[in-house]
Design an enzyme around this catalytic site. Structure first.
Site, PDB file in Angstrom:
ATOM      1  N   LYS A   1      -4.813   8.221   4.758  1.00  0.00           N
ATOM      2  CA  LYS A   1      -5.082   7.218   3.666  1.00  0.00           C
ATOM      3  C   LYS A   1      -6.225   6.382   4.050  1.00  0.00           C
ATOM      4  O   LYS A   1      -6.410   5.969   5.243  1.00  0.00           O
ATOM      5  CB  LYS A   1      -3.589   6.357   3.813  1.00  0.00           C
ATOM      6  CG  LYS A   1      -3.502   5.247   2.699  1.00  0.00           C
ATOM      7  CD  LYS A   1      -2.354   4.486   2.979  1.00  0.00           C
ATOM      8  CE  LYS A   1      -2.212   3.254   2.028  1.00  0.00           C
ATOM      9  NZ  LYS A   1      -0.781   2.663   2.128  1.00  0.00           N
TER      10      LYS A   1
ATOM     11  N   SER B   1       5.823   1.773   1.360  1.00  0.00           N
ATOM     12  CA  SER B   1       4.319   2.310   0.665  1.00  0.00           C
ATOM     13  C   SER B   1       4.310   3.747   1.070  1.00  0.00           C
ATOM     14  O   SER B   1       3.594   4.526   0.527  1.00  0.00           O
ATOM     15  CB  SER B   1       3.208   1.678   1.081  1.00  0.00           C
ATOM     16  OG  SER B   1       3.056   0.383   0.673  1.00  0.00           O
TER      17      SER B   1
ATOM     18  N   SER C   1       1.955   2.072  -1.732  1.00  0.00           N
ATOM     19  CA  SER C   1       0.584   2.019  -1.881  1.00  0.00           C
ATOM     20  C   SER C   1      -0.043   3.389  -1.163  1.00  0.00           C
ATOM     21  O   SER C   1      -1.321   3.663  -1.256  1.00  0.00           O
ATOM     22  CB  SER C   1      -0.002   0.873  -0.751  1.00  0.00           C
ATOM     23  OG  SER C   1       0.150   0.935   0.342  1.00  0.00           O
TER      24      SER C   1
END
Length: 462
Positions: A80, A180, A156
């Protein structure tokens, strides 16, 4: 012929050992898949093709010599774009972050992956600074759901979830400050684990403080256990990191669920309105846990919705993120992020400490709850994926993403391990997730129960 992009990390390592295929073949297949899906779901901010192939060639040579360099040697992984990755910008979904380097340091979890020979194939999308439960940003646009591109992938860690679901690497590193990892994993139909806080070291420290965890996003629980064995080791840069794990999470998977005391809370005591298709799929999976030998009781943890305390801590973190930005940088922020930055800046130190008090009381209650129950089971989310490009479902009347994530953020406040397992779909073919929660430091129980569901065919791999 075997589709190499559909194999788990465990299967890849076994295939490398047997000489059935090579890291270069797998990495090429994964990169081709990533390039094919990118125009559809927008999972990546960048792919590192030639560099990844170089890593794969070195892994292939080690396997040829019978000397693998680690537990993930030659296995493709995505990271990420919140986590530092040596040699590549980490822009955090923001136009306010300069791509200029030097980018000369890995986050602890990324460093551990490298040490074990993982092939880093790309950086995945995130909303700006990971601030909300869907993945869109001024920098990279909208990330879409692999099951229906008109829907959100969640967030996220939305790019990570979409990439795993579509075969663009079996393993992904995500972060979870209020759900997330679990939110996008649930929406995209994969496995996601938020480990006990500190089990996976984090550096630099998050502006959102000790709400933020790093965790694996994978095709199944066995892959997550393998990945946690690699990344869940101490790092001197994180002063709040835990010591060495008590044992191998992979080896603990065989324990199953027989004899475990499971509390099933379908709606947190009636506090959450759960969509019928979600409730049905979760209840069916819970019944399977009972058939596998768990002692299942319908029981609710005794706490009121801690959303106000969570907002105080989360919005204060957002204000801290933006504190050092110039006026011109603030102007290019996501408008929703600017709003919560403003809200966070208005809290006082006493407001913050009052929220900490709520957090500690919630932790006490859950500690006592787990004296009676080994696991808590809930839906991961009360809904399935909604339209892409918005923070809340249209017509919901909700203001912020926390309005539709009441099952996830409480367990960031308490720092407990929590995972989502795919247990079915709704009438539109959109995935439904079941959440497993255990007492702090009992990540093994979460992984054991999830692995049992996969083994029973309740949770479809990938």
């Amino acid at each position: 012929m075997t589709d190499l992009t559909e194999l788990t990390a465990v299967q890849l390592v076994d295939g490398y050992r047997k000489g059935e295929f090579s890291p270069v073949e797998v990495t090429r297949a994964v990169l081709e898949r990533a390039e094919r899906i990118q125009p559809v779901v927008n999972a990546f901010v960048r792919l590192t093709g030639e560099e990844a192939l170089g890593q794969a060639r070195r892994a292939e040579e080690r396997w040829r010599r019978g000397e693998p360099g680690g537990r993930l040697d030659g296995v493709p992984v995505t990271v990420k774009d919140i986590l530092l990755t040596r040699g590549h910008p980490t822009l955090r979904g923001s136009l306010a972050v300069s791509p200029d380097g030097p980018w000369d340091e890995d986050a602890p979890s990324v460093a551990r992956l490298r040490e074990h020979g993982a092939v880093l194939v790309g950086k995945t999308t995130t909303p700006e600074y990971g601030w909300k439960g869907v993945t869109d940003s001024p920098l990279s646009g909208i990330t879409r759901n692999p099951h229906d591109p008109s829907r959100t992938a969640g967030g996220s860690s939305g790019g990570a979830a979409a990439a795993v679901a579509l075969g663009a690497a079996p393993l992904a590193l995500g972060t979870d400050g209020g759900g997330s990892v679990r939110i996008p994993a649930s929406f995209c139909g994969i496995f996601g684990l938020k480990p006990t806080y500190g089990r996976v070291p984090l550096y630099p420290a998050s502006a959102f403080g000790t709400l933020s965890h790093v965790g694996p996003m994978t095709r199944d629980a066995a892959d997550a256990a393998l990945m946690l064995d690699v990344i869940g080791t101490p790092d001197a840069r994180d002063w709040s990191a835990l010591g060495p794990a008590p044992g191998s999470y992979s080896e603990a998977l065989a324990g199953g669920v027989r004899g475990l005391r499971v509390a099933y809370s379908p709606s947190l005591g009636g506090q959450v309105a759960v969509r019928p298709a979600v409730a049905t799929a979760v209840r069916r999976a819970v019944q399977r846990l009972a058939e596998l030998g768990a002692y299942v009781t319908e029981a609710d943890p005794d706490f009121a919705d801690p959303v106000d305390a969570f907002h105080t801590l989360w919005f204060s973190g957002a204000a801290r993120v933006a504190q050092g930005l110039r006026a011109a940088q603030r102007e290019v922020l996501d408008p929703g992020l600017r709003e919560v930055v403003g809200a966070g800046a208005r809290y006082s130190a006493l407001d913050y400490l009052a929220a900490v008090d709520v957090r500690m009381e919630l932790g006490r209650r859950m500690g006592r709850f787990h004296e009676a129950y080994d696991l808590l089971v809930t839906p991961t989310l009360p809904i399935t994926a909604f339209e892409a490009g918005v923070e809340v479902p249209k017509g919901s009347g909700q203001r912020r993403w926390t309005g539709w994530t009441p099952f996830t953020y409480p367990f960031n406040l308490t720092q407990q391990p929590a995972a989502t397992v795919p247990v079915g779909t709704d009438g539109d073919g959109l995935p439904v997730g079941l959440q497993l929660v255990a007492a702090r430091h009992r990540d093994d129980l979460v992984l054991r129960a999830a692995h049992a569901l996969y083994g029973a065919g309740v949770a479809p791999a990938g």
